[in-house]
Design an enzyme around this catalytic site. Structure first.
Site, PDB file in Angstrom:
ATOM      1  N   TYR A 163     -51.987  -9.239  23.834  1.00  9.34           N
ATOM      2  CA  TYR A 163     -52.184 -10.683  23.691  1.00  9.34           C
ATOM      3  C   TYR A 163     -53.680 -11.045  23.792  1.00  9.34           C
ATOM      4  O   TYR A 163     -54.207 -11.812  23.001  1.00  9.34           O
ATOM      5  CB  TYR A 163     -51.360 -11.365  24.785  1.00  9.34           C
ATOM      6  CG  TYR A 163     -51.402 -12.872  24.827  1.00  9.34           C
ATOM      7  CD1 TYR A 163     -50.661 -13.644  23.938  1.00  9.34           C
ATOM      8  CD2 TYR A 163     -52.154 -13.530  25.795  1.00  9.34           C
ATOM      9  CE1 TYR A 163     -50.678 -15.038  24.008  1.00  9.34           C
ATOM     10  CE2 TYR A 163     -52.175 -14.911  25.871  1.00  9.34           C
ATOM     11  CZ  TYR A 163     -51.434 -15.661  24.983  1.00  9.34           C
ATOM     12  OH  TYR A 163     -51.462 -17.021  25.057  1.00  9.34           O
ATOM     13  N   LYS A 167     -55.913 -12.877  20.965  1.00  5.50           N
ATOM     14  CA  LYS A 167     -56.439 -14.211  21.255  1.00  5.50           C
ATOM     15  C   LYS A 167     -57.955 -14.272  21.084  1.00  5.50           C
ATOM     16  O   LYS A 167     -58.500 -15.281  20.643  1.00  5.50           O
ATOM     17  CB  LYS A 167     -56.046 -14.625  22.681  1.00  5.50           C
ATOM     18  CG  LYS A 167     -54.579 -15.049  22.793  1.00  5.50           C
ATOM     19  CD  LYS A 167     -54.207 -16.028  21.714  1.00  5.50           C
ATOM     20  CE  LYS A 167     -53.130 -17.005  22.064  1.00  5.50           C
ATOM     21  NZ  LYS A 167     -52.723 -17.817  20.901  1.00  5.50           N
TER      22      LYS A 167
HETATM   23  P1  NAI Z   1     -44.309 -22.259  23.491  1.00 11.17           P
HETATM   24  O1  NAI Z   1     -43.525 -20.996  23.544  1.00 11.17           O
HETATM   25  O2  NAI Z   1     -43.766 -23.440  24.174  1.00 11.17           O
HETATM   26  O3  NAI Z   1     -44.631 -22.630  22.002  1.00 11.17           O
HETATM   27  C1  NAI Z   1     -44.853 -21.684  21.014  1.00 11.17           C
HETATM   28  C2  NAI Z   1     -44.013 -22.020  19.816  1.00 11.17           C
HETATM   29  O4  NAI Z   1     -44.340 -21.157  18.761  1.00 11.17           O
HETATM   30  C3  NAI Z   1     -42.537 -21.851  20.076  1.00 11.17           C
HETATM   31  O5  NAI Z   1     -41.863 -23.058  19.803  1.00 11.17           O
HETATM   32  C4  NAI Z   1     -42.113 -20.742  19.141  1.00 11.17           C
HETATM   33  O6  NAI Z   1     -40.814 -20.903  18.601  1.00 11.17           O
HETATM   34  C5  NAI Z   1     -43.146 -20.837  18.063  1.00 11.17           C
HETATM   35  N1  NAI Z   1     -43.316 -19.593  17.341  1.00 11.17           N
HETATM   36  C6  NAI Z   1     -43.369 -18.345  17.858  1.00 11.17           C
HETATM   37  N2  NAI Z   1     -43.513 -17.447  16.874  1.00 11.17           N
HETATM   38  C7  NAI Z   1     -43.568 -18.137  15.706  1.00 11.17           C
HETATM   39  C8  NAI Z   1     -43.742 -17.764  14.358  1.00 11.17           C
HETATM   40  N3  NAI Z   1     -43.864 -16.489  14.000  1.00 11.17           N
HETATM   41  N4  NAI Z   1     -43.787 -18.734  13.422  1.00 11.17           N
HETATM   42  C9  NAI Z   1     -43.625 -20.037  13.772  1.00 11.17           C
HETATM   43  N5  NAI Z   1     -43.443 -20.436  15.040  1.00 11.17           N
HETATM   44  C10 NAI Z   1     -43.428 -19.503  15.997  1.00 11.17           C
HETATM   45  O7  NAI Z   1     -45.737 -21.899  24.075  1.00 11.17           O
HETATM   46  P2  NAI Z   1     -47.020 -22.797  24.378  1.00 11.17           P
HETATM   47  O8  NAI Z   1     -47.402 -22.564  25.770  1.00 11.17           O
HETATM   48  O9  NAI Z   1     -46.861 -24.174  23.919  1.00 11.17           O
HETATM   49  O10 NAI Z   1     -48.113 -22.043  23.500  1.00 11.17           O
HETATM   50  C11 NAI Z   1     -48.713 -22.587  22.361  1.00 11.17           C
HETATM   51  C12 NAI Z   1     -49.914 -21.751  22.028  1.00 11.17           C
HETATM   52  O11 NAI Z   1     -50.850 -21.845  23.077  1.00 11.17           O
HETATM   53  C13 NAI Z   1     -49.642 -20.271  21.883  1.00 11.17           C
HETATM   54  O12 NAI Z   1     -50.429 -19.746  20.840  1.00 11.17           O
HETATM   55  C14 NAI Z   1     -50.057 -19.687  23.186  1.00 11.17           C
HETATM   56  O13 NAI Z   1     -50.409 -18.310  23.079  1.00 11.17           O
HETATM   57  C15 NAI Z   1     -51.232 -20.563  23.516  1.00 11.17           C
HETATM   58  N6  NAI Z   1     -51.566 -20.596  24.903  1.00 11.17           N
HETATM   59  C16 NAI Z   1     -50.812 -21.288  25.808  1.00 11.17           C
HETATM   60  C17 NAI Z   1     -51.174 -21.326  27.116  1.00 11.17           C
HETATM   61  C18 NAI Z   1     -50.425 -22.138  28.084  1.00 11.17           C
HETATM   62  O14 NAI Z   1     -50.887 -22.254  29.256  1.00 11.17           O
HETATM   63  N7  NAI Z   1     -49.332 -22.735  27.696  1.00 11.17           N
HETATM   64  C19 NAI Z   1     -52.310 -20.557  27.628  1.00 11.17           C
HETATM   65  C20 NAI Z   1     -53.095 -19.947  26.600  1.00 11.17           C
HETATM   66  C21 NAI Z   1     -52.715 -19.971  25.302  1.00 11.17           C
END
Ligand code: NAI
Length: 728
Positions: A163, A167
């Site tokens: 990851y 990133k």
């Molecule tokens: P989340 O799991 O709530 O949202 C991610 C969404 O992406 C999910 O709804 C999932 O269904 C969708 N998804 C996954 N693979 C997919 C694909 N191949 N095509 C289309 N949709 C897909 O997670 P969150 O926390 O909202 O994360 C959003 C972004 O922020 C991610 O890229 C994550 O790595 C990044 N991030 C989040 C952090 C946090 O504290 N929440 C910290 C650092 C980065």
């Protein structure tokens, strides 16, 4: 408060918008007028399974509030399909927020190929594919905003190797897209968010997941995506209602290599604490800055200069009292008739005009080098400013503001010239810093020309320095009448490409993306190339192309010229001074302002000018003194109240006499002896040793090298006129 930020008419794709952060972004965009493509394939956090429910629900929420939205259930690995949904439904795509993500946390040794590949595919490859599908549409419409989603895990490292790698890969992708997109008004920024979501609930305590709301992240993403936001290529950490910007910091480092000696690991070990010492660290913001350091290091090692000093040499602070008087290493410039001809072509000379042949054909009976070629051996001094202690220079913000060139003899058509540069003054203009850089060029020890580069460093002012300097050669106002003569000349499409071959390699003049970073619509012509055009127009109009009549030129670079535009040189003759204004004919923009060219009258040889073939090194200093008296004579007369005589000898014979009158009127300097209060006799060589600070005047006196007649005490006052010549 100014107007709220709205997105009416904009079409936004948010990937992974079925939950967490993406959902929050989609709702916020929808609420502020954007049409939103809510993408989510509806899988689990490890990338398994699919469902349309998540995206549908967010679409419903947006519509329920009166917004426009459509769902897309494809994986980001099908980038084209996501963009197609935008085009099919709303006819365009303006903004892409790459947000979709999954986790497959394993310790590194247990990370399988699938764990690795899947993470790279969704985060890094997915963002690439989606953004690439949107790119050409954004380019065509000359607007685009792209967000990459990074993570503190990548920036700082954590227990998620796959990851973290993906990133931080996104940051590299974003850095380059920012540069490529700039000229099309496509901006790409990266956010590293922290928020409670299903991804973080596996690693954070529940109350923290509750408190770190996604709504504290969305406002940054919306601002970065707004047309009013000019931020590009930046990285932000954001969470809990706090936003911070990140940048690179680089230690000043240490050169551990020495000329003619192989570089060893022991050299590295022994310098380790200096290499890793972040005091006075620099903050490079472009690859050009990074390369600049390496180029500087190469020349330092070659010249065996200050090995072990920091590679940029500059202290992190601007300090004029340290910088003024600093000299740069002597520069050597060898050239042949080819360089003169190439330069003439570079400033627009053409065989179409028969009187240009003397500058283009080495076999011509009057083959000459254009006088403004005098800037060429001196120009690399500007790059040397990066190593001057007391100057903190961001080279990407450096503008060439003004130029003065004075000739002491016609440019030889070939040979080796040496140039010595010194920082004459540093001025604080509030909005920026002005550095006056004096460069004296010699041929075989004889003075050839003097350049004063006036460079403006945008945003580096406010260090509490003075605003003006008597060392600055001033521009001159134009006479209040229509010009006496006008010459119009069209620059060619390849003018800058040709001019740069004379040695000004700044990519601003050839590389479209570099020019875009500087805010120009395409590469611009070198200011010194426009100066060359204007000077040869005057030389033709008023001096019959006789280069020996050219004395000096001063210009201010007011606006850029694009290759292909026509330069219109307007000229006003006032005795031997030709006032000049140069415009772009097509736009009427003044590009060279306050400019003038001084010519020698056909028969005269003015003070400070050596007789042809008989130049002395000291002539240069007396020419300087003349200039100083011209600029500030009244003050000097008040301070000094004395007449000084000089007898300069060569091979035991007095060959030149000078009188510096700082007693009457506004002061003057003239060739020949007059009644002086004190007279000094010295050889040309010893005179130079003294003024360059290499020979102490008292010692010279006691050694019989400097003879003094008359009121010896007055020699103390000489300092007022000779001061700073040690820095020549
Ligand atoms: P989340 O799991 O709530 O949202 C991610 C969404 O992406 C999910 O709804 C999932 O269904 C969708 N998804 C996954 N693979 C997919 C694909 N191949 N095509 C289309 N949709 C897909 O997670 P969150 O926390 O909202 O994360 C959003 C972004 O922020 C991610 O890229 C994550 O790595 C990044 N991030 C989040 C952090 C946090 O504290 N929440 C910290 C650092 C980065």
């Amino acid at each position: 408060m100014s107007a709220p930020l709205t997105f009416d008419g904009r079409v936004v794709l948010v990937t992974g918008a079925g939950g967490g952060l993406g959902r929050e972004y989609a709702l916020a965009f929808g609420q502020r007028g954007a049409a939103v493509i809510v993408n989510d394939l509806g899988g689990d956090i490890k990338g398994g399974g699919r469902s349309s429910a998540a995206a549908d629900q967010v679409v419903e929420e947006i519509r329920a509030k009166g917004g426009k939205a459509v769902a897309n259930y494809d994986s980001v690995e099908d980038g084209e399909k996501l963009i197609q949904t935008a085009l099919d439904t709303f006819g365009r795509i303006d903004i892409v927020v790459n947000n979709a993500g999954i986790l497959r946390d394993r310790s590194f040794s247990r990370t399988s190929d699938v764990d690795w590949d899947l993470i790279q595919r969704v985060h890094l490859r997915g963002s690439f594919l989606v953004t690439r599908a949107a790119w050409n549409h954004m380019k065509k419409q000359k607007f685009g905003r792209v967000i990459m989603t990074s993570s503190a895990a990548g920036i700082y490292g954590t227990g998620q190797a796959n990851y973290s790698a993906a990133k931080l890969g996104l940051l590299g992708l974003s850095n380059t897209l920012a540069i490529e997109g700039q000229k099309y008004n496509i901006h790409c920024n990266t956010v590293a968010p922290t928020a409670g979501s299903r991804l973080t609930e596996t690693v954070m305590p529940p109350d923290l997941v509750q408190s770190l709301k996604a709504e504290y992240v969305a406002p940054l993403v919306l601002w970065l995506c707004h047309e009013a936001c000019q931020e590009n290529g930046a990285l932000f950490e954001v969470g809990a209602g706090w936003i911070g910007k990140l940048r690179w910091e680089r230690s000043l480092g240490r050169i551990v290599r020495q000329k003619n000696r192989s570089m060893t690991p022991e050299d590295v070990r022994d310098s380790w604490s200096r290499i890793c010492d972040f005091s006075d660290a620099s903050k490079p913001s472009s690859i050009q800055e990074s390369l600049q350091t390496l180029v500087e290091v190469l020349s330092r090692v070659e010249e065996e200069r200050e090995i072990g000093a920091n590679p940029t040499g500059a202290s992190a602070e601007t300090n004029p009292s340290v910088a003024v008087g600093q000299t740069l290493p002597e520069m050597s410039f060898s050239y042949t008739h080819m360089n003169c001809i190439l330069y003439a072509l570079g400033v627009g000379m053409s065989t179409r005009e028969s009187d240009h042949l003397r500058f283009l054909y080495e076999g011509h009976q009057d083959f000459s080098c254009l006088p403004t070629f005098g800037v060429i051996p001196a120009q690399s001094a500007m790059m040397g400013l990066g190593s001057v202690p007391g100057l903190d220079i961001d080279f990407t913000r450096l503008l060439h503001g003004e130029q003065y060139l004075e000739m002491f003899r016609p440019m030889p058509t070939s040979g080796t010239l040496t140039s010595r540069a010194a920082v004459a003054d540093v001025l604080d203009k509030g909005s920026g810093m002005v550095i006056l850089l004096d460069v004296h060029t010699f041929s075989g020890g004889q003075p050839v020309c003097y350049n004063q580069f006036s460079v403006f460093v945008v945003g580096s002012g406010g260090f509490g320095g003075k605003r003006a300097s008597q060392k600055s050669v001033a521009t001159a106002p134009l006479p209040d009448r229509a010009p006496d003569a006008v010459i119009v000349d069209q620059t060619s499409r390849d003018q800058a490409a040709l001019y740069r071959l004379s040695g000004d390699w700044n990519p601003l003049h050839i590389d479209p993306s570099f020019a875009a970073m500087g805010g120009f619509k395409s590469p611009i012509l070198h200011g010194l190339c426009s100066l060359g055009f204007a000077a040869r127009h005057v030389l033709k109009q008023y001096a019959g192309n006789d280069v020996s009549r050219f004395k000096a030129i001063k210009v201010r670079f007011a606006k850029p010229v694009y290759p292909g535009q026509s330069l219109q040189t307007e000229m006003w003759k006032e005795a031997n001074r030709i006032h000049v204004q140069c415009k772009v004919k097509e736009s009427g923009d003044v590009v060279l302002s306050g400019a003038y060219i001084d010519l020698h009258s056909e028969a005269s040889v003015g003070p400070g000018l050596p007789q042809p073939g008989g130049g002395l090194q000291s002539d240069l200093v007396f020419a300087e003194i003349e200039r100083r008296i011209r600029d500030d004579g009244e003050q000097l007369v008040k301070k000094v109240k004395a007449v000084f005589g000089w007898e300069i000898s060569k091979d035991g014979r007095t060959v030149r006499e000078w009188t510096i009158d700082l007693k009457t009127g506004r002061g003057s300097l003239h060739r020949g002896a007059s009644e002086a209060d004190v007279t000094f006799s010295v050889s040309d060589e010893d005179f130079m040793e003294v003024v360059m600070g290499k020979l102490n005047p008292q010692k010279a006196f006691f050694a019989g090298k400097l003879k003094v007649r008359g009121n010896v005490m007055l020699s103390q006052k000489l300092e007022a006129v000779l001061k700073d010549y040690a820095k020549l």
